[in-house]
Scaffold this motif. Structure first.
Motif, mmCIF file in Angstrom:
data_model
loop_
_atom_site.group_PDB
_atom_site.id
_atom_site.type_symbol
_atom_site.label_atom_id
_atom_site.label_comp_id
_atom_site.label_asym_id
_atom_site.label_seq_id
_atom_site.Cartn_x
_atom_site.Cartn_y
_atom_site.Cartn_z
ATOM 1 N N VAL A 1 0.836 -1.198 0.000
ATOM 2 C CA VAL A 1 0.000 0.000 0.000
ATOM 3 C C VAL A 1 0.873 1.252 0.000
ATOM 4 O O VAL A 1 0.634 2.214 -0.742
ATOM 5 N N ALA A 2 1.920 1.249 0.835
ATOM 6 C CA ALA A 2 2.808 2.408 0.922
ATOM 7 C C ALA A 2 3.524 2.681 -0.396
ATOM 8 O O ALA A 2 3.827 3.834 -0.726
ATOM 9 N N ALA A 3 3.795 1.627 -1.144
ATOM 10 C CA ALA A 3 4.493 1.775 -2.425
ATOM 11 C C ALA A 3 3.523 1.988 -3.587
ATOM 12 O O ALA A 3 3.922 1.932 -4.745
ATOM 13 N N ILE B 1 -7.040 0.385 0.494
ATOM 14 C CA ILE B 1 -8.179 -0.007 1.322
ATOM 15 C C ILE B 1 -7.658 -0.375 2.702
ATOM 16 O O ILE B 1 -6.447 -0.380 2.937
ATOM 17 N N ASP B 2 -8.557 -0.670 3.600
ATOM 18 C CA ASP B 2 -8.167 -1.017 4.963
ATOM 19 C C ASP B 2 -7.176 -2.178 4.938
ATOM 20 O O ASP B 2 -7.487 -3.267 4.461
ATOM 21 N N LEU C 1 -5.031 -9.544 -7.080
ATOM 22 C CA LEU C 1 -6.250 -8.782 -6.831
ATOM 23 C C LEU C 1 -6.012 -7.571 -5.935
ATOM 24 O O LEU C 1 -6.831 -6.659 -5.894
ATOM 25 N N THR C 2 -4.887 -7.599 -5.221
ATOM 26 C CA THR C 2 -4.579 -6.471 -4.330
ATOM 27 C C THR C 2 -3.867 -5.342 -5.073
ATOM 28 O O THR C 2 -3.751 -4.237 -4.549
ATOM 29 N N VAL C 3 -3.348 -5.642 -6.271
ATOM 30 C CA VAL C 3 -2.540 -4.658 -6.991
ATOM 31 C C VAL C 3 -3.423 -3.517 -7.470
ATOM 32 O O VAL C 3 -4.515 -3.722 -8.024
ATOM 33 N N ALA C 4 -2.919 -2.325 -7.290
ATOM 34 C CA ALA C 4 -3.687 -1.135 -7.686
ATOM 35 C C ALA C 4 -3.765 -1.017 -9.211
ATOM 36 O O ALA C 4 -2.877 -1.433 -9.910
#
Length: 200
Positions: free
Chosen positions: A143-145, A151-152, A197-200
């Protein structure tokens, strides 16, 4: 199985090893202090020097399983350069741990052990938190990168854990036998899909 060569100081480890082997052979229901003592080749009263009852013995073994899982996930993350690669590596390592250590894996998440308040182990609880923290921290790195959806992070980490734990359990319980000829390969595909699925 008899065990006559062990130092007195190694009795605890001998009993834990005997318990693990008994679970692998006959299941958790077969474990009793008397049967473990017989399998370890020690007197019936010997286990009581370290474990007041069956629950304490099983919790100690569960604690060891969580420590091993934490080490496995930590090593998987350390071997990956990018956070996104680390996330997929952790998910794969989780499934591989379950396959390599089915007795540990089945024991670690037994609800009755969680409910046994009298023998809760701080070290085991800490190891369980370390194992989850490896996943949660890697999600945070993604998330930071800006490599994961904003999202949460706790929701995302629990979602990933749920997916990989569910797959590992289905495989161990033989529920995938008629659905794939290559559960190991499918595990890697699942890990890649879920991580993706988590990749932005």
């Amino acid at each position: 199985m008899t065990r006559t060569n062990y130092h007195h100081g190694a009795l605890r480890e001998t009993l834990l090893t005997a318990t693990l082997e008994l679970i692998e052979k006959d299941g958790i229901g077969a474990v009793s202090l008397r049967r473990v003592a017989r399998a370890a080749g020690v007197s019936p009263g010997a286990p009581y020097h370290h474990f007041p009852d069956r629950a304490a013995l099983l919790i100690a073994l569960s604690d060891e399983g969580f420590r091993l899982l934490a080490e496995t996930l930590t090593a998987a993350r350390a071997a990956a350069a990018a956070p996104t690669d680390g996330l997929e590596a952790i998910l794969n390592a989780y499934v591989e741990f379950a396959q390599a250590n089915p007795a540990y894996f089945r024991l670690m998440f037994r609800p009755e052990l969680k409910q046994s308040q009298s023998h809760k182990s701080e070290s085991g609880s800490a190891a369980g938190e370390v194992a989850f923290a490896v996943l949660a921290d890697t999600v945070g790195e993604c998330v930071a990168a800006d490599a994961a959806r904003a999202i949460d992070q706790n929701v995302l980490a629990i979602t990933l854990w749920s997916a990989v734990h569910g797959y590992a359990s289905l495989w161990l319980d033989g529920q995938l036998d008629h659905r794939t000829d290559d559960p190991a390969g499918l595990a890697h595909q699942m890990a890649a899909l879920v991580a993706g699925l988590t990749v932005a």
